[in-house]
Design a protein around this motif. Structure first.
Motif, PDB file in Angstrom:
ATOM      1  N   GLU A 231       0.827  -1.209   0.000  1.00 37.89           N
ATOM      2  CA  GLU A 231       0.000   0.000   0.000  1.00 37.89           C
ATOM      3  C   GLU A 231       0.864   1.264   0.000  1.00 37.89           C
ATOM      4  OE1 GLU A 231      -3.962  -1.706   2.263  1.00 37.89           O
ATOM      5  OE2 GLU A 231      -2.194  -1.201   3.467  1.00 37.89           O
ATOM      6  N   VAL A 232       1.975   1.239   0.722  1.00 37.02           N
ATOM      7  CA  VAL A 232       2.908   2.367   0.688  1.00 37.02           C
ATOM      8  C   VAL A 232       3.474   2.513  -0.718  1.00 37.02           C
ATOM      9  CG1 VAL A 232       5.135   3.232   1.532  1.00 37.02           C
ATOM     10  CG2 VAL A 232       3.478   2.281   3.145  1.00 37.02           C
ATOM     11  N   TYR A 233       3.854   1.405  -1.313  1.00 36.01           N
ATOM     12  CA  TYR A 233       4.374   1.418  -2.687  1.00 36.01           C
ATOM     13  C   TYR A 233       3.348   2.038  -3.640  1.00 36.01           C
ATOM     14  CZ  TYR A 233       6.565  -0.235  -6.996  1.00 36.01           C
ATOM     15  OH  TYR A 233       7.151  -0.292  -8.240  1.00 36.01           O
ATOM     16  N   ASP A 234       2.085   1.641  -3.500  1.00 38.39           N
ATOM     17  CA  ASP A 234       1.031   2.182  -4.364  1.00 38.39           C
ATOM     18  C   ASP A 234       0.893   3.698  -4.192  1.00 38.39           C
ATOM     19  OD1 ASP A 234       0.503  -0.343  -5.359  1.00 38.39           O
ATOM     20  OD2 ASP A 234      -1.264  -0.668  -4.090  1.00 38.39           O
ATOM     21  N   GLN A 235       1.042   4.190  -2.974  1.00 38.94           N
ATOM     22  CA  GLN A 235       0.954   5.633  -2.741  1.00 38.94           C
ATOM     23  C   GLN A 235       2.148   6.360  -3.360  1.00 38.94           C
ATOM     24  OE1 GLN A 235      -1.699   7.313  -1.429  1.00 38.94           O
ATOM     25  NE2 GLN A 235      -2.646   5.292  -1.505  1.00 38.94           N
ATOM     26  N   ILE A 236       3.313   5.740  -3.324  1.00 38.75           N
ATOM     27  CA  ILE A 236       4.497   6.328  -3.968  1.00 38.75           C
ATOM     28  C   ILE A 236       4.275   6.400  -5.480  1.00 38.75           C
ATOM     29  CG2 ILE A 236       6.954   5.998  -4.469  1.00 38.75           C
ATOM     30  CD1 ILE A 236       7.141   4.654  -1.654  1.00 38.75           C
ATOM     31  N   VAL A 237       3.746   5.333  -6.050  1.00 40.66           N
ATOM     32  CA  VAL A 237       3.442   5.315  -7.490  1.00 40.66           C
ATOM     33  C   VAL A 237       2.435   6.415  -7.811  1.00 40.66           C
ATOM     34  CG1 VAL A 237       2.353   3.973  -9.344  1.00 40.66           C
ATOM     35  CG2 VAL A 237       4.040   2.902  -7.836  1.00 40.66           C
ATOM     36  N   TYR A 238       1.432   6.586  -6.968  1.00 40.29           N
ATOM     37  CA  TYR A 238       0.436   7.636  -7.185  1.00 40.29           C
ATOM     38  C   TYR A 238       1.104   9.014  -7.206  1.00 40.29           C
ATOM     39  CZ  TYR A 238      -3.449  10.805  -6.395  1.00 40.29           C
ATOM     40  OH  TYR A 238      -4.334  11.848  -6.503  1.00 40.29           O
ATOM     41  N   ILE A 239       1.968   9.283  -6.233  1.00 34.87           N
ATOM     42  CA  ILE A 239       2.675  10.567  -6.167  1.00 34.87           C
ATOM     43  C   ILE A 239       3.470  10.797  -7.449  1.00 34.87           C
ATOM     44  CG2 ILE A 239       4.604  11.752  -5.017  1.00 34.87           C
ATOM     45  CD1 ILE A 239       3.492  10.566  -2.351  1.00 34.87           C
ATOM     46  N   ILE A 240       4.219   9.800  -7.865  1.00 38.78           N
ATOM     47  CA  ILE A 240       5.046   9.924  -9.075  1.00 38.78           C
ATOM     48  C   ILE A 240       4.177  10.112 -10.308  1.00 38.78           C
ATOM     49  CG2 ILE A 240       6.629   8.656 -10.580  1.00 38.78           C
ATOM     50  CD1 ILE A 240       7.900   7.529  -7.976  1.00 38.78           C
TER      51      ILE A 240
ATOM     52  N   ILE B 167       5.765  12.834   1.503  1.00 38.38           N
ATOM     53  CA  ILE B 167       5.089  13.997   0.934  1.00 38.38           C
ATOM     54  C   ILE B 167       5.230  13.960  -0.583  1.00 38.38           C
ATOM     55  CG2 ILE B 167       5.112  16.528   0.816  1.00 38.38           C
ATOM     56  CD1 ILE B 167       6.370  16.397   3.638  1.00 38.38           C
ATOM     57  N   GLY B 168       4.214  14.423  -1.262  1.00 37.87           N
ATOM     58  CA  GLY B 168       4.272  14.640  -2.700  1.00 37.87           C
ATOM     59  C   GLY B 168       4.105  16.126  -2.962  1.00 37.87           C
ATOM     60  N   TYR B 169       5.196  16.793  -3.354  1.00 47.66           N
ATOM     61  CA  TYR B 169       5.143  18.230  -3.633  1.00 47.66           C
ATOM     62  C   TYR B 169       4.692  18.483  -5.065  1.00 47.66           C
ATOM     63  CZ  TYR B 169       7.593  19.313   0.695  1.00 47.66           C
ATOM     64  OH  TYR B 169       7.934  19.443   2.007  1.00 47.66           O
ATOM     65  N   ASP B 170       3.689  19.316  -5.203  1.00 50.41           N
ATOM     66  CA  ASP B 170       3.173  19.703  -6.515  1.00 50.41           C
ATOM     67  C   ASP B 170       3.863  20.996  -6.919  1.00 50.41           C
ATOM     68  OD1 ASP B 170       1.723  20.653  -8.680  1.00 50.41           O
ATOM     69  OD2 ASP B 170      -0.217  20.063  -7.842  1.00 50.41           O
ATOM     70  N   ASN B 171       4.753  20.938  -7.908  1.00 46.49           N
ATOM     71  CA  ASN B 171       5.506  22.129  -8.285  1.00 46.49           C
ATOM     72  C   ASN B 171       4.650  23.140  -9.051  1.00 46.49           C
ATOM     73  OD1 ASN B 171       5.339  20.830 -10.732  1.00 46.49           O
ATOM     74  ND2 ASN B 171       7.502  20.999 -11.227  1.00 46.49           N
TER      75      ASN B 171
ATOM     76  N   CYS C 264       2.591  23.571  -3.535  1.00 51.75           N
ATOM     77  CA  CYS C 264       2.135  23.098  -2.224  1.00 51.75           C
ATOM     78  C   CYS C 264       2.216  21.567  -2.184  1.00 51.75           C
ATOM     79  CB  CYS C 264       0.717  23.570  -1.948  1.00 51.75           C
ATOM     80  SG  CYS C 264      -0.519  22.873  -3.038  1.00 51.75           S
ATOM     81  N   GLN C 265       1.842  21.034  -1.060  1.00 55.46           N
ATOM     82  CA  GLN C 265       1.822  19.588  -0.924  1.00 55.46           C
ATOM     83  C   GLN C 265       0.551  19.040  -1.568  1.00 55.46           C
ATOM     84  OE1 GLN C 265       2.277  18.349   3.140  1.00 55.46           O
ATOM     85  NE2 GLN C 265       4.108  19.596   3.434  1.00 55.46           N
ATOM     86  N   GLY C 266       0.724  18.090  -2.459  1.00 54.22           N
ATOM     87  CA  GLY C 266      -0.419  17.442  -3.072  1.00 54.22           C
ATOM     88  C   GLY C 266      -0.869  16.227  -2.288  1.00 54.22           C
ATOM     89  N   HIS C 267       0.042  15.700  -1.473  1.00 59.13           N
ATOM     90  CA  HIS C 267      -0.237  14.460  -0.753  1.00 59.13           C
ATOM     91  C   HIS C 267       0.756  14.355   0.398  1.00 59.13           C
ATOM     92  CE1 HIS C 267      -1.828  10.503  -0.262  1.00 59.13           C
ATOM     93  NE2 HIS C 267      -0.900   9.830  -0.912  1.00 59.13           N
ATOM     94  N   ASN C 268       0.314  13.869   1.539  1.00 65.47           N
ATOM     95  CA  ASN C 268       1.248  13.518   2.604  1.00 65.47           C
ATOM     96  C   ASN C 268       0.584  12.564   3.573  1.00 65.47           C
ATOM     97  OD1 ASN C 268       0.528  14.633   5.272  1.00 65.47           O
ATOM     98  ND2 ASN C 268       0.734  16.639   4.316  1.00 65.47           N
ATOM     99  N   PHE C 269       1.364  11.666   4.107  1.00 64.01           N
ATOM    100  CA  PHE C 269       0.875  10.730   5.112  1.00 64.01           C
ATOM    101  C   PHE C 269       2.052  10.124   5.855  1.00 64.01           C
ATOM    102  CE2 PHE C 269       1.671   8.154   1.442  1.00 64.01           C
ATOM    103  CZ  PHE C 269       2.013   6.897   1.904  1.00 64.01           C
ATOM    104  N   VAL C 270       1.777   9.654   7.058  1.00 64.31           N
ATOM    105  CA  VAL C 270       2.808   9.028   7.879  1.00 64.31           C
ATOM    106  C   VAL C 270       3.012   7.612   7.388  1.00 64.31           C
ATOM    107  CG1 VAL C 270       3.411   8.266  10.209  1.00 64.31           C
ATOM    108  CG2 VAL C 270       2.298  10.481   9.870  1.00 64.31           C
ATOM    109  N   VAL C 271       4.268   7.279   7.038  1.00 62.90           N
ATOM    110  CA  VAL C 271       4.568   5.944   6.536  1.00 62.90           C
ATOM    111  C   VAL C 271       5.239   5.073   7.583  1.00 62.90           C
ATOM    112  CG1 VAL C 271       4.729   6.562   4.104  1.00 62.90           C
ATOM    113  CG2 VAL C 271       6.757   6.707   5.520  1.00 62.90           C
TER     114      VAL C 271
END
Length: 113
Positions: free
Chosen positions: A27-36, A92-96, A100-107
């Protein structure tokens, strides 16, 4: 941050996914893929649980500008966890575009939290 009990060590609600059970590795991997896939820049922050709501969290290295490999983010996550085993770690997923931050959560939460 809101606390569900008077004891700050018992349960933190620090972000959007706090009400869910802790994410497993897939699930963490999936969230990283989503951010990217959103074109956002992944970054990691860490902080001692006692100070998590007192000030800004420290950043782990620089954000991973231009990364397209989720495994690169996982390597940095593991390195941060090894360096700060008693800290909370947030992805965190920073939206350039919006700056601002587009996504963040405690992993990662230390044992007993």
């Amino acid at each position: 941050m809101s606390m569900q009990t008077d004891d700050y060590r018992t349960q933190y609600t620090l972000e959007t996914f706090s009400f869910l059970p802790e994410f497993n590795a897939d699930e963490v991997y999936d969230q990283i893929v989503y951010i990217i896939n959103q074109g956002w820049t992944p970054a990691l922050e860490h902080e001692d649980p006692a100070n998590a709501s007192a000030h800004y969290w420290g950043m782990w290295k620089l954000p991973l500008f231009g990364t397209r490999d989720p495994n690169e983010v996982l390597v940095e996550l593991d390195a941060c966890r090894a360096a700060y085993p008693n800290h909370l770690i947030r992805l965190i997923g920073y939206d350039n575009y919006t700056q601002c931050q587009g996504h963040n959560f405690v992993v990662y939460r230390p044992r007993g939290m």
